[in-house]
Each structure stands twice: as structure tokens, then as C-alpha cells.
Design an enzyme around this catalytic site. Structure first.
Site, PDB file in Angstrom:
ATOM      1  N   HIS A  71     -43.729-108.614  79.404  1.00 18.99           N
ATOM      2  CA  HIS A  71     -44.168-110.012  79.581  1.00 18.99           C
ATOM      3  C   HIS A  71     -45.692-110.095  79.500  1.00 18.99           C
ATOM      4  CE1 HIS A  71     -43.932-114.045  81.718  1.00 18.99           C
ATOM      5  NE2 HIS A  71     -45.198-113.714  81.920  1.00 18.99           N
ATOM      6  N   GLU A  72     -46.370-109.250  80.280  1.00 16.18           N
ATOM      7  CA  GLU A  72     -47.837-109.284  80.300  1.00 16.18           C
ATOM      8  C   GLU A  72     -48.426-108.772  78.982  1.00 16.18           C
ATOM      9  OE1 GLU A  72     -49.351-110.877  82.469  1.00 16.18           O
ATOM     10  OE2 GLU A  72     -47.781-111.052  83.983  1.00 16.18           O
ATOM     11  N   HIS A  75     -48.458-111.586  76.483  1.00 15.05           N
ATOM     12  CA  HIS A  75     -49.619-112.468  76.688  1.00 15.05           C
ATOM     13  C   HIS A  75     -50.862-111.858  76.048  1.00 15.05           C
ATOM     14  CE1 HIS A  75     -47.664-115.317  79.239  1.00 15.05           C
ATOM     15  NE2 HIS A  75     -47.583-114.543  80.316  1.00 15.05           N
TER      16      HIS A  75
END
Length: 206
Positions: A71-72, A75
Site C-alpha cells: 500500500h505504502e 503511494h
């Protein structure tokens, strides 16, 4: 005239960022372990000293932990694609809250954020925010066929990634949903509606 650098060459990780990613990965693994195993303040001492804790922690690190890391990373990849200097920074207070929440029977998984600097359009900022929850939805799709077959680890991976996607699409505070909604109400509804509904459904079977 020099060639522009490739995305891979611009995607670097500093020592502090790697430390924050590791701490957040472990803390979320512990938080989800406490949550899924129904550990309480009165049972924590016996549970942490058992083999069951190590098995459950490994399962959480492979599901919640990987879901968080990707997820990170999503980003960061999109931010760097748009020319940003980007790095993950852990929020130690929120990590402590996540662990305590797991003990209390609820989860608030906001371990930190990818911070970036540089000029962005509202669309670019929205796409950076959207990348994280969409990654969790993709992981949920990957886990789903194995979960249908009754594999416990796959079910945990499916439910955790649905929870991460739905939670992060809420349009409040520092969560991704707020940036997506500011950019496009249509995109927000198309992603948030199924994400939140699927997360709610996952909670019923946790």
C-alpha cells in the site's frame, strides 16, 4: 543532453525510511494478531509467550504486513512517477494506538504516511492517494480464490486487504479517501462504495 532518469533509479530508500517501514510492519503485524486472536489485556502475557503467538504473528506479517508495505510502496511509486521526493514516515503514536486497539478488539490502522514534496495538481495528488487502496483491492482479488478453497491464511489476507482498502477510503483526516474525494467525486464513489461495503462484509466474518 542527458537522458531523464528512470522511475526505478529514482525510487530510493533511506535508512530512516527503512527503519520506519520495518517498525510499522511489525507493529501492524502485532496489532492484527491481537485483533484476530481475540487477545485481551488479561490474556496477553500467556499468549505472547506461546508458540501460537509466533504462528499467528507470522500469518499477520504475511497478510496485514505485506498489504501495508505494498500500500505504502504504491503511494511512493506514483509520487516518484510525478517527480516528487517521497518517503514513508511512521507515526509512532498511531502505531501504539493500533496495538492497543487490537487488544481492545478494534483496529485503527493509520501507521504513518508517504510524505512528498514538490508541486502537484489536484489530479496527481488524488492518484497518489488512490494507489494505496487500489493495491489492497488487487491483493484481495489475488487472495480470494485461495480463500474460497478454505485456506486460512488466504482468508486472512483477503479480509485484511478489504479492511485496509475500505478504511483508507474514508474521507476523513489524513486518510486517502479525503484526497481522492477532493480530486474527483465520481472516482471516489466508484472506488469507495465497493471498498467500504466489502470491508463491512469482511468484518462480519472476522
Amino acid at each position: 543532453m542527458s537522458r531523464p532518469q528512470s522511475l526505478a533509479s529514482r525510487l530510493t530508500f533511506g535508512t530512516e525510511e527503512l527503519k520506519d517501514l520495518l517498525l510499522a510492519w511489525v507493529a501492524l503485524g502485532v496489532a492484527f494478531t491481537f485483533f484476530y486472536e481475540r487477545v485481551t489485556a488479561t490474556s496477553i502475557a500467556a499468549f505472547v509467550g506461546s508458540q501460537a503467538f509466533l504462528v499467528a504473528l507470522a500469518a499477520s506479517l504475511l497478510t496485514a504486513g505485506i498489504g501495508f508495505l505494498l500500500h505504502e510502496l504504491a503511494h511512493k511509486v506514483v509520487a516518484v512517477h510525478y517527480g516528487q521526493i517521497a518517503a514513508f514516515r511512521a507515526d509512532y503514536g498511531m502505531l501504539a494506538l493500533a496495538v492497543l486497539g487490537g487488544l481492545a478488539g478494534f483496529l485503527f490502522a493509520a501507521p504513518g504516511a508517504v510524505v512528498h514534496r514538490g508541486r502537484l495538481t489536484e489530479r496527481q495528488n488524488g492518484l497518489i492517494a488512490l494507489a494505496g487502496p487500489v493495491t489492497n483491492l488487487v491483493l484481495a482479488v489475488i487472495f480470494a480464490p485461495l480463500a474460497v478453497l478454505g485456506i486460512d491464511l488466504a482468508w486472512r489476507g483477503l479480509s485484511i486487504n478489504l479492511l485496509l482498502a475500505g478504511f483508507n477510503m474514508l474521507p476523513v483526516g489524513p486518510l486517502d479517501g479525503k484526497s481522492v474525494l477532493s480530486w474527483s467525486k465520481l472516482v471516489y464513489v466508484l472506488v469507495a462504495a465497493p471498498s467500504v461495503l466489502l470491508a463491512a462484509a469482511a468484518l462480519l466474518y472476522v
